[in-house]
Structure formats: structure tokens, C-alpha cells
Design a protein around this motif. Structure first.
Motif, PDB file in Angstrom:
ATOM      1  N   ILE A 189       0.851  -1.186   0.000  1.00  0.00           N
ATOM      2  CA  ILE A 189       0.000   0.000   0.000  1.00  0.00           C
ATOM      3  C   ILE A 189       0.886   1.234   0.000  1.00  0.00           C
ATOM      4  N   CYS A 190       0.508   2.227  -0.781  1.00  0.00           N
ATOM      5  CA  CYS A 190       1.194   3.524  -0.738  1.00  0.00           C
ATOM      6  C   CYS A 190       0.152   4.607  -0.467  1.00  0.00           C
ATOM      7  N   CYS A 191       0.437   5.468   0.497  1.00  0.00           N
ATOM      8  CA  CYS A 191      -0.503   6.529   0.868  1.00  0.00           C
ATOM      9  C   CYS A 191      -0.026   7.867   0.322  1.00  0.00           C
ATOM     10  N   SER A 192      -0.962   8.632  -0.181  1.00  0.00           N
ATOM     11  CA  SER A 192      -0.634   9.910  -0.824  1.00  0.00           C
ATOM     12  C   SER A 192      -0.366  10.995   0.214  1.00  0.00           C
ATOM     13  N   HIS A 193       0.197  12.130  -0.282  1.00  0.00           N
ATOM     14  CA  HIS A 193       0.410  13.324   0.551  1.00  0.00           C
ATOM     15  C   HIS A 193       1.203  13.003   1.813  1.00  0.00           C
ATOM     16  N   GLY A 194       2.201  12.152   1.689  1.00  0.00           N
ATOM     17  CA  GLY A 194       3.032  11.817   2.845  1.00  0.00           C
ATOM     18  C   GLY A 194       2.251  11.180   3.981  1.00  0.00           C
ATOM     19  N   GLY A 195       1.104  10.577   3.648  1.00  0.00           N
ATOM     20  CA  GLY A 195       0.242  10.052   4.722  1.00  0.00           C
ATOM     21  C   GLY A 195      -0.538  11.157   5.416  1.00  0.00           C
ATOM     22  N   GLY A 196      -0.510  12.367   4.847  1.00  0.00           N
ATOM     23  CA  GLY A 196      -1.258  13.491   5.409  1.00  0.00           C
ATOM     24  C   GLY A 196      -0.831  13.749   6.839  1.00  0.00           C
ATOM     25  N   ALA A 197      -1.816  13.844   7.736  1.00  0.00           N
ATOM     26  CA  ALA A 197      -1.539  14.155   9.138  1.00  0.00           C
ATOM     27  C   ALA A 197      -1.125  12.929   9.940  1.00  0.00           C
ATOM     28  N   ALA A 256       2.808   0.896  10.782  1.00  0.00           N
ATOM     29  CA  ALA A 256       2.922   2.059   9.893  1.00  0.00           C
ATOM     30  C   ALA A 256       4.135   1.943   8.982  1.00  0.00           C
ATOM     31  N   ARG A 257       5.175   1.251   9.460  1.00  0.00           N
ATOM     32  CA  ARG A 257       6.403   1.125   8.673  1.00  0.00           C
ATOM     33  C   ARG A 257       6.311   0.041   7.601  1.00  0.00           C
ATOM     34  N   SER A 258       5.148  -0.588   7.475  1.00  0.00           N
ATOM     35  CA  SER A 258       4.987  -1.545   6.379  1.00  0.00           C
ATOM     36  C   SER A 258       4.234  -0.919   5.202  1.00  0.00           C
ATOM     37  N   ILE A 259       3.916   0.359   5.337  1.00  0.00           N
ATOM     38  CA  ILE A 259       3.205   1.088   4.276  1.00  0.00           C
ATOM     39  C   ILE A 259       4.212   2.012   3.571  1.00  0.00           C
ATOM     40  N   TYR A 260       3.963   2.329   2.307  1.00  0.00           N
ATOM     41  CA  TYR A 260       4.731   3.349   1.602  1.00  0.00           C
ATOM     42  C   TYR A 260       3.963   4.683   1.672  1.00  0.00           C
ATOM     43  N   TYR A 261       4.701   5.779   1.553  1.00  0.00           N
ATOM     44  CA  TYR A 261       4.112   7.122   1.603  1.00  0.00           C
ATOM     45  C   TYR A 261       4.788   7.968   0.541  1.00  0.00           C
ATOM     46  N   ASP A 290      13.237   3.622   3.678  1.00  0.00           N
ATOM     47  CA  ASP A 290      12.846   2.630   2.659  1.00  0.00           C
ATOM     48  C   ASP A 290      11.351   2.714   2.337  1.00  0.00           C
ATOM     49  N   ARG A 291      10.674   3.747   2.830  1.00  0.00           N
ATOM     50  CA  ARG A 291       9.204   3.817   2.714  1.00  0.00           C
ATOM     51  C   ARG A 291       8.707   4.981   1.892  1.00  0.00           C
ATOM     52  N   ILE A 292       9.581   5.941   1.566  1.00  0.00           N
ATOM     53  CA  ILE A 292       9.119   7.201   0.956  1.00  0.00           C
ATOM     54  C   ILE A 292       9.406   7.184  -0.546  1.00  0.00           C
ATOM     55  N   VAL A 293       8.407   7.580  -1.330  1.00  0.00           N
ATOM     56  CA  VAL A 293       8.519   7.630  -2.792  1.00  0.00           C
ATOM     57  C   VAL A 293       8.148   9.033  -3.274  1.00  0.00           C
ATOM     58  N   ILE A 294       8.536   9.358  -4.500  1.00  0.00           N
ATOM     59  CA  ILE A 294       8.157  10.659  -5.066  1.00  0.00           C
ATOM     60  C   ILE A 294       6.671  10.685  -5.404  1.00  0.00           C
ATOM     61  N   GLY A 295       6.019  11.783  -5.049  1.00  0.00           N
ATOM     62  CA  GLY A 295       4.638  12.040  -5.465  1.00  0.00           C
ATOM     63  C   GLY A 295       4.483  13.517  -5.722  1.00  0.00           C
ATOM     64  N   THR A 296       3.839  13.892  -6.826  1.00  0.00           N
ATOM     65  CA  THR A 296       3.771  15.327  -7.180  1.00  0.00           C
ATOM     66  C   THR A 296       2.364  15.895  -7.331  1.00  0.00           C
ATOM     67  N   ASP A 297       1.363  15.043  -7.541  1.00  0.00           N
ATOM     68  CA  ASP A 297       0.010  15.513  -7.873  1.00  0.00           C
ATOM     69  C   ASP A 297      -0.056  16.144  -9.268  1.00  0.00           C
ATOM     70  N   TYR A 298       0.969  15.886 -10.098  1.00  0.00           N
ATOM     71  CA  TYR A 298       0.939  16.351 -11.481  1.00  0.00           C
ATOM     72  C   TYR A 298      -0.324  15.836 -12.151  1.00  0.00           C
ATOM     73  N   PRO A 299      -0.996  16.586 -13.015  1.00  0.00           N
ATOM     74  CA  PRO A 299      -0.708  17.950 -13.469  1.00  0.00           C
ATOM     75  C   PRO A 299      -1.578  18.994 -12.780  1.00  0.00           C
ATOM     76  N   PHE A 300      -2.078  18.709 -11.608  1.00  0.00           N
ATOM     77  CA  PHE A 300      -3.011  19.643 -10.984  1.00  0.00           C
ATOM     78  C   PHE A 300      -2.284  20.882 -10.484  1.00  0.00           C
TER      79      PHE A 300
END
Lengths: 333, 333
Positions: A221-229, A259-264, A284-294
Motif C-alpha cells: 500500500i502507498c498513501c498519498s500526501h506523505g500520509g497526510g496528518a 505504519a512502517r509496512s506502508i509506503y508514503y 525505505d518507505r518514501i517515494v516521489i509524489g507530485t500531484d501532477y498535473p493539478f
């Protein structure tokens, strides 16, 4: 160094006419006038849409400017359409998945796809997921944080997550119709600014406390926006878990471990917050996310990673290594 | 070095009989049996209460164990009772404020008070606040994050915040009846674990976007639980503010600047999160908060501050200097 953007969105250039049975379905249409494209839902204006939402050639040009080699493309969350009858959802979702596949096929090295499944009917969602993963370009699906108000950690979705694990699907979780609108004072954009991060914190918590993470240990699982809050919520959840028998009964392993078994993704717009996420969730859990093209997308996704005081090994993990594990990409570089 | 705990709570040992006109008011009672004290509200069990909630001598002993020299004592948030008719609220609130004053007078150097005002009627709240600040031991009041669903940043509360600034009151904001209960999967304690931090993020955002911080620049506000999830929300709010004309119209100054005019307690149960808060909000903004004497309270509030890699000057600010500014305490040490 290769960089993979896991959080980019897609809207097709137009939508099929509604042919279902509902009298006033929340069905999307694209209203075009000159260069302007306005998406409506159920006949009401939803948002202006940029051509980069569907135009693969334009995307490839703009990716070069961002130094992104590969985009993972998922539907604009509003298109998940959990509020439609399942027949209508299958029809709209099928169209969107077809258009996503076309985007992939227009530049197979540039675009991977996360499709959509009708999660309002978990059995149908399983069926669609299985078929989707056999199609070129699809690594999994995007899902919302809740389905018509039911959080994704609710046991009624267990069969979907079981299938996602079994079929080796990547699941990208995106905030949708967030909680707390009644507590906002100001313009509608605050739903995205304040509501989305909190909505995400509730959804991730539900995956932990509802047992999804414990029951499906190989689920990706990967969660958007850095996992938010969620990064702010986790230490408090951990502390209260350590004091609360009912919560320990609901979840055996510590929230921090789960929480450390999820990607963000790293879409937090702030170097200090990104550094904090690396400590909370792991390098080992953080990936690039941009919300492109919004309009609120991060125009310089590599800048924040390059500014980190971490080893080249960690930078490579953030740029592509973690994304490749989330997506189960086995190619060599 | 002197240490002031800004976040401790009070429940009186018993409550007066209800003498108002409502047929089934949400009025508190204390049901005692041997050593057990159960607080009920409107005839339903709310929570077991420990004697330290009202027993000043016991508190002083336990404070010594925590190395806390002075407690700022506010009502258990449920006692704010915004749901009562204003006459009933004046009666209950008056009783609680009297009992808080007794606690202060039992050891004036040990206990400072933040009382309660009937914020369901802002005019009455202003009147009560003005009178309260003339009584021994009171530095201001505790308020909830919303009043019967209306966030504290709503303009209807402007007259209260204007008066708080004019009367030089300290305002402590505490989460109450949080948003998002419908998104939780698991035991009721998740309301406190997940709901409280997000509720706090919405409330602080409303103070910014509703204009309270901009309109009352000398107002002193302290937010509980490290501002909850607000530290995670702020960079996203800042980014979207920089892109959104409607949001810039709602708030002139940047959210980040406005956020740095608020105080936050350090009740985050995690050294890394505390360090992050110091960067986000400023070393001059963080005060000790423990949630004493409730079961989830931080038993070692000085430990997390002593573990920080900061100067003695900053440690002194965190232990007492910032709290003294928030409380407008002018004594020399």
C-alpha cells in the motif's frame, strides 16, 4: 539518476454519454469551449481540466522539465465514482481503465497505470482487479480513503485487500470527500488543504486498527500526501495503544511497526517535514509524489530530495528504489 | 530549573444537584462507591475519575515526582458543557470556577487556573471572563475546539477573542467531541488517539483562515497536544495559500507566520516529533503539557526536554520561559 513519480493523475479528454438507468446520476461530462475544458459531474461544474491530464506527449515534455523519467498515473480521485450504481461504475471505470491503457501504450517506458475498481461492490472490485492486472501497463489500482463514508479499514473490504495481496497488486490510497467540512472557516480549497491530510490520517489509522495491515502482511500500500496528518497522529496512537487493552485487542502489533509496512509519497511541500517523515516511516518507505498535473502539484520533486543530507544510497531509494519495490518492478536499473 | 506544566486538568470531587428547568440536561454527577469515583453525564457513565483530579495535596506530591513546580489547571474538557442552556452553563461553570479557585488557594505557588466561560453565548462569555480575571489565581480560560459544531474561528466568536485580548487573558484550546468518528474502525479510545489531533488541526486552521490571529495580534493562545495534526497540515496549507487567491483574500499573512504567533504544548509522546515542532513553530512557542492526571498523561515531561540537543537558554524557554509569556507571569525567576 532515474526518478519515478508515483502520484500523478489522469482525466480523459472526454466521457461517454450516460446510457444507464439512473434518473440523475453523478456522471462526468467534459464541456469544451476553445482551449477551456470544464469537467462537470451530474451537470454541475466540478473543475477546469488541463490538457496535460490526458495528453501523453505533453506529459512527456513536462516530465523532462521535472527530471521525472516515469510517471505512475491514477485517475483523478473524483472519477473513482463510488456513489454510482455498480453497473454504471463498471461502465465508467472500464472506460477510464481503457483510456489509461492507451496512455501507457502511447509511451510504455514513460507511463505505468493504477486503475480503478468499483469498491462499492467488493466482489466486483476483486473481479475487475484480477482482469486489470493482466493488461499492459497496470501495476494495481488507486482507491479512496473511504467508500461512501465507510473507511477502507472496515472489514467489508477485507476480501478486496486479500485479493490485492494474492494478485500482487499495488494499492495507492488517495483522500476523497474528506471529513470535517463543517469545521472549516473560509474558501472551499480548505477541503484540500486541511481536510485531505486529516482524512488520510483517519484512513491509515483504520487500516491499522481494522486489521488490514496485520492480516495481509505482503500487501503493498502507498498513501498519498506523505500520509497526510498521520505522521503527527502516530506517536499519540502508539502511546494510547500502549495504555489501552481494547486497542491492543484490536491490533496486536504496535501502530509504529504497522505504519512502517506502508509506503508514503513525499508530497509535503517542505524539506523539514520530508526529513521528519524519513525518521517516522523509514528511508525505505518514501517515494516521489507530485500531484501532477493539478495546479497544486510540486513542480520540482527532485529538488527536495537532492537537498536532503542523506547518502546516495538513500537518495536512490527515494528517487526510484522504494517506488520499484512498491510497484514490484524488477528491471535492473 | 523551574518547570511549568500548562496542560493539567481538574474535576471537582462532586457536583451540585441540578436545579434548572431542562427535563434531561447533560449535567454531571459523581457516583462514589468506596475508592471508586464514576462521573456520569445526564445519567450515563462518562469515565472513572482519579482523586488527583481534585486533591491538591496529592497533586503537589505527584508534581514533585515529575519535577514540575507549577501546574496550570483547566477543567476536564467535557465540563465545558457548551450544550447546556446558558443559565445552566453559568451555574455549572460558576461552581467549577469556584472549585478551581479553592485549588489555587490551597497552594497558591503551585496552581494557576484557566477557568471556563459559556461560549455558547459569547456576550455572557465576555462578562464571565472579565470577572474571572479579577479573581486570585486565574490567568484566563480553557475553550474547546468548537462550540456545538461551530469552529472557534467562526466570526461569531470574535467578540470573545477581542475581549480576551483587551483583558489580557490566556486562552488554552483543547479538543472536544472530535470530527471523524464515522471514519474510525475500533474501540472508542480512537476518538482521543486519532480524532483529537485532527480536530485540533481544524480548529487552529479556523483561527488562521477565519481571521482571529490577524485581527487580534496581541491575543495569547496556546493549543494542546502540540497542536495535534496541525504541524503536518501547515506546509500544505502554506503551499495551497500561495496558489489560491480566495485563500489569500481570507488571510493576508502567510499561514506559517500566523502559526508562529500561537503557543503549543509539547504533549506529543515522541522526541523526534518534539524536535520537529520546535522547527515548525519556533523554540519560543513550545510549553510543557502533560494531560495530568488522566491515564494517558506524560509521566516524565522533563525527560523529553532534557534529551533535546538545544542550548540551556532554549531549555529554560521550554521549561518555563515560554509558559510565563503565554501566562503573562512577570515574576523574576
Amino acid at each position: 539518476m532515474r526518478a519515478i513519480d508515483v502520484h500523478t493523475h489522469f482525466v480523459p479528454a472526454d466521457f461517454p454519454r450516460y446510457l444507464g438507468k439512473a434518473t440523475s446520476p453523478r456522471w462526468p461530462t467534459m464541456v469544451c469551449s476553445g482551449a477551456s475544458h470544464i469537467m462537470e459531474i451530474g451537470g454541475e461544474k466540478f473543475r477546469a481540466i488541463q490538457p496535460a491530464s490526458w495528453d501523453g506527449a505533453l506529459r512527456v515534455t513536462q516530465m523532462a522539465g521535472q527530471r521525472i523519467e516515469q510517471q505512475v498515473v491514477s485517475p483523478m480521485p473524483e472519477l473513482l465514482s463510488y456513489w454510482l450504481d455498480v453497473d454504471d461504475a463498471l461502465s465508467l471505470g472500464g472506460y477510464i481503465n481503457d483510456k489509461l491503457q492507451e496512455l501507457h501504450e502511447s509511451a510504455p517506458n514513460k507511463f505505468l497505470c493504477l486503475g480503478t475498481v468499483p469498491l462499492q461492490d467488493p466482489k466486483e472490485a476483486v473481479r475487475v482487479l484480477q482482469a486489470l492486472l493482466k493488461r499492459p501497463g497496470f501495476r494495481g489500482v488507486e482507491i479512496g480513503t473511504h467508500v461512501n463514508g465507510v473507511p477502507i479499514g472496515d472489514p467489508r473490504f477485507n476480501e478486496f485487500f486479500a485479493a490485492a495481496q494474492e494478485f500482487n497488486a499495488s494499492i495507492f490510497v488517495h483522500a476523497l470527500h474528506p471529513i470535517g467540512g463543517e469545521r472549516l472557516v473560509g474558501p472551499a480549497v480548505l477541503q484540500a488543504a486541511v481536510g485531505y491530510p486529516c482524512e488520510m490520517a483517519f484512513a491509515i489509522s483504520s487500516l491499522l486498527t481494522g486489521g488490514v495491515i496485520a492480516q495481509y502482511p505482503n500487501l503493498r500500500i502507498c498513501c498519498s500526501h506523505g500520509g497526510g496528518a498521520f505522521a503527527s497522529v502516530l506517536p499519540r496512537l502508539e502511546w494510547i495503544w500502549s495504555k489501552s487493552e481494547p486497542l491492543q485487542k484490536a491490533m496486536n502489533a504496535s501502530p509504529r511497526a504497522a505504519a512502517r509496512s506502508i509506503y508514503y509519497d513525499d508530497l509535503v511541500y517542505d524539506g523539514a517535514t520530508l526529513r521528519h517523515l524519513l525518521g517516522v516511516f523509514g528511508e525505505d518507505r518514501i517515494v516521489i509524489g507530485t500531484d501532477y498535473p493539478f495546479i497544486i502539484h510540486d513542480p520540482n520533486p527532485l529538488g527536495s530530495i537532492e537537498a536532503l543530507d542523506v547518502s546516495d544510497h538513500v537518495k536512490a531509494a527515494l528517487l526510484h528504489g522504494n517506488a520499484k519495490r512498491f510497484l514490484d518492478i524488477k528491471d535492473p536499473n
